[in-house]
Enzyme design. Sequence first.
Site, PDB file in Angstrom:
ATOM      1  N   GLY A 231       0.830  -1.195   0.000  1.00 38.27           N
ATOM      2  CA  GLY A 231       0.000   0.000   0.000  1.00 38.27           C
ATOM      3  C   GLY A 231       0.862   1.241   0.000  1.00 38.27           C
ATOM      4  N   CYS A 232       0.307   2.317   0.494  1.00 42.38           N
ATOM      5  CA  CYS A 232       0.995   3.602   0.523  1.00 42.38           C
ATOM      6  C   CYS A 232       2.289   3.499   1.325  1.00 42.38           C
ATOM      7  CB  CYS A 232       0.075   4.643   1.147  1.00 42.38           C
ATOM      8  SG  CYS A 232       0.842   6.247   1.359  1.00 42.38           S
TER       9      CYS A 232
END
Length: 181
Positions: A12-13
């Site tokens: 993810g981020c």
Amino acid sequence: MASVSTVYLGGGCFWCLQTAFKLLDGVIESVSGYMGGDMPNPDYESVCSGRTGHIEVVKVVFDTGVLPLNQVLTSFFALHDPTSMDQQGADKGTQYRSAIFYQTDEQQKAIAEFIASLEVRQVYNKPIVTQVQQAPEFYPAEDYHQDYFEKNPLQGYCQMVVAPKLEKFIHASQGLLKKAD
């Protein structure tokens, strides 16, 4: 004898991952960046388009005498959903897929065994989709992405996504965190 090792993690981020890993005792360096795509020297805008094939990753350099690879992996799998293909929460796209990039055959074997143990124990009720690949070239993200949460704690995404994830991580990681100076 302890040694320094490096692994690259996509979950993810990268703002969440970098912030969390910096807190672990034994982590020497945690750097946001990009890996796995076709374009040399990608930038954030091109990676976010989803057309380069890159993943947002965090380069984690750690002292294996303090923090063994299995603990790095335990922390990584606690920070994201390894059963979600190309998505982590509201972040959607191939740049947010779950991936581990290894450097050595020993790392590859340890990672495969770790994931197999999660599957045998049925830790998740869906199959793990984390890609495991030999590390291609790492491209550090732009300076403004490094230590993003620390520099922008009041930014909306940081308040709504990073802060709660970090709080949960800190609670679950007692005994593994760096001591306050």
